[in-house]
Design a protein around this motif. Structure first.
Motif, PDB file in Angstrom:
ATOM      1  N   ARG A   5       0.853  -1.181   0.000  1.00  0.00           N
ATOM      2  CA  ARG A   5       0.000   0.000   0.000  1.00  0.00           C
ATOM      3  C   ARG A   5       0.892   1.236   0.000  1.00  0.00           C
ATOM      4  O   ARG A   5       1.734   1.407   0.887  1.00  0.00           O
ATOM      5  N   ALA A   6       0.709   2.099  -0.979  1.00  0.00           N
ATOM      6  CA  ALA A   6       1.560   3.277  -1.124  1.00  0.00           C
ATOM      7  C   ALA A   6       0.745   4.547  -0.968  1.00  0.00           C
ATOM      8  O   ALA A   6      -0.394   4.638  -1.431  1.00  0.00           O
ATOM      9  N   HIS A   7       1.353   5.540  -0.333  1.00  0.00           N
ATOM     10  CA  HIS A   7       0.740   6.868  -0.223  1.00  0.00           C
ATOM     11  C   HIS A   7       1.183   7.683  -1.423  1.00  0.00           C
ATOM     12  O   HIS A   7       2.381   7.832  -1.683  1.00  0.00           O
ATOM     13  N   VAL A   8       0.219   8.211  -2.195  1.00  0.00           N
ATOM     14  CA  VAL A   8       0.530   8.943  -3.419  1.00  0.00           C
ATOM     15  C   VAL A   8       0.057  10.390  -3.285  1.00  0.00           C
ATOM     16  O   VAL A   8      -0.884  10.678  -2.541  1.00  0.00           O
ATOM     17  N   PRO A   9       0.695  11.322  -3.999  1.00  0.00           N
ATOM     18  CA  PRO A   9       0.282  12.728  -3.889  1.00  0.00           C
ATOM     19  C   PRO A   9      -1.092  12.999  -4.469  1.00  0.00           C
ATOM     20  O   PRO A   9      -1.769  13.942  -4.071  1.00  0.00           O
ATOM     21  N   SER A  10      -1.524  12.187  -5.442  1.00  0.00           N
ATOM     22  CA  SER A  10      -2.862  12.330  -6.024  1.00  0.00           C
ATOM     23  C   SER A  10      -3.235  11.003  -6.671  1.00  0.00           C
ATOM     24  O   SER A  10      -2.385  10.121  -6.842  1.00  0.00           O
ATOM     25  N   LEU A  11      -4.491  10.871  -7.049  1.00  0.00           N
ATOM     26  CA  LEU A  11      -4.951   9.665  -7.727  1.00  0.00           C
ATOM     27  C   LEU A  11      -5.238   9.970  -9.196  1.00  0.00           C
ATOM     28  O   LEU A  11      -6.265   9.590  -9.752  1.00  0.00           O
ATOM     29  N   ALA A  12      -4.314  10.675  -9.813  1.00  0.00           N
ATOM     30  CA  ALA A  12      -4.382  10.926 -11.243  1.00  0.00           C
ATOM     31  C   ALA A  12      -4.170   9.611 -11.993  1.00  0.00           C
ATOM     32  O   ALA A  12      -3.682   8.627 -11.408  1.00  0.00           O
ATOM     33  N   GLY A  34       4.492  -3.916 -14.048  1.00  0.00           N
ATOM     34  CA  GLY A  34       3.444  -4.919 -14.017  1.00  0.00           C
ATOM     35  C   GLY A  34       3.000  -5.309 -12.628  1.00  0.00           C
ATOM     36  O   GLY A  34       1.916  -5.885 -12.456  1.00  0.00           O
ATOM     37  N   ASP A  35       3.811  -5.010 -11.612  1.00  0.00           N
ATOM     38  CA  ASP A  35       3.429  -5.342 -10.239  1.00  0.00           C
ATOM     39  C   ASP A  35       2.202  -4.533  -9.817  1.00  0.00           C
ATOM     40  O   ASP A  35       2.084  -3.356 -10.139  1.00  0.00           O
ATOM     41  N   ALA A  36       1.305  -5.175  -9.073  1.00  0.00           N
ATOM     42  CA  ALA A  36       0.094  -4.511  -8.574  1.00  0.00           C
ATOM     43  C   ALA A  36       0.328  -4.002  -7.158  1.00  0.00           C
ATOM     44  O   ALA A  36       1.095  -4.595  -6.387  1.00  0.00           O
ATOM     45  N   LEU A  37      -0.330  -2.925  -6.809  1.00  0.00           N
ATOM     46  CA  LEU A  37      -0.292  -2.401  -5.447  1.00  0.00           C
ATOM     47  C   LEU A  37      -1.546  -1.576  -5.209  1.00  0.00           C
ATOM     48  O   LEU A  37      -2.252  -1.195  -6.151  1.00  0.00           O
ATOM     49  N   SER A  38      -1.845  -1.331  -3.933  1.00  0.00           N
ATOM     50  CA  SER A  38      -2.947  -0.435  -3.580  1.00  0.00           C
ATOM     51  C   SER A  38      -2.365   0.934  -3.254  1.00  0.00           C
ATOM     52  O   SER A  38      -1.213   1.045  -2.822  1.00  0.00           O
ATOM     53  N   VAL A  39      -3.157   1.978  -3.468  1.00  0.00           N
ATOM     54  CA  VAL A  39      -2.698   3.348  -3.255  1.00  0.00           C
ATOM     55  C   VAL A  39      -3.781   4.128  -2.523  1.00  0.00           C
ATOM     56  O   VAL A  39      -4.965   3.800  -2.584  1.00  0.00           O
TER      57      VAL A  39
END
Length: 232
Positions: A5-12, A34-39
């Motif tokens: 799970r990654a913290h991202v600056p936006s969900l663009a 190709g790796d999947a992750l949640s954000v």
């Protein structure tokens, strides 16, 4: 196994990560295209993403789906915490994030042993809140504010101040529909004058039980009573 799970600056649609988050993905988790992750954006939304490309110190993601998360308390909860010795303030910020606090405000009271909060320490507290939010699956990262002198705490709609000799209990006076502010004392406790000031600002003194709690335990105990009262 749950995806990272990654913290991202936006969900663009496409997002580039730098700094600590990118370092963790590339150097620790060995992320590859190709790796999947949640954000999550730290403001209430989260989603699924895939790694598009990686480089030294950066990762580019494609955000495939987003949604509004439903794990946040229905009311804002502000926790005022006095400056504490050692690393206790970071421990409180971590626990407060897990328990659902919306905002954490360090406060300076008369009996605080520590008298300053450096910019470096404030940035570290904000990183602690971000990491705790990521680990406990929160969709919002609590705001950790700069140091606030006690006499600058604003009036509140509903507030509670922990006091060892108070008669009231949280369960008797808490209204789960109203925004809530909480405050506890430093190692030497709040003075009677400070408690009086807080009462005038709308804070109700409440007891946390028959025992005297440490300054780093009291804020967590008070916040737990609030969030458990209505399953927040």
């Amino acid at each position: 196994m749950r995806p990272h799970r990654a913290h991202v600056p936006s969900l663009a649609p496409e997002v580039e990560l730098l700094g600590r988050e990118a370092h963790h993905l590339v150097e620790v988790l060995r992320a590859r295209p190709g790796d999947a992750l949640s954000v999550f954006d730290g403001k209430g939304r989260e989603g699924r993403a895939r790694v598009l490309a990686v480089g030294r110190g950066w990762v580019r993601l494609r955000v495939e789906e987003t949604w509004a998360a439903g794990r946040e308390p229905p009311i804002p909860i502000v926790l005022y915490v006095p400056l504490l010795k050692g690393d206790h303030l970071a421990e409180v910020v971590r626990a407060a994030t897990e328990l659902g606090a919306t905002q954490v405000v360090p406060v300076l009271t008369r009996r605080c042993v520590v008298r300053e909060l450096s910019e470096g320490k404030l940035l570290r507290l904000r990183r602690v809140a971000q990491e705790a939010a990521k680990q406990c699956l929160r969709s919002v990262v609590p705001q950790v504010e700069p140091l606030c002198p006690l006499d600058q705490v604003p009036p509140v709609e509903q507030g509670f101040v922990a006091h060892p000799y108070a008669v009231g209990r949280v369960r008797e006076v808490f209204d789960p529909t109203r925004p809530t502010a909480l405050i506890t004392g430093p190692e030497g406790g709040l003075t009677e004058e400070e408690v009086g000031f807080l009462r005038a600002r709308g804070f109700i003194p409440v007891a946390l039980g028959p025992r005297i709690l440490r300054a780093e335990t009291a804020p967590v105990a008070l916040l737990s009573l609030i969030t458990a009262a209505e399953g927040l």
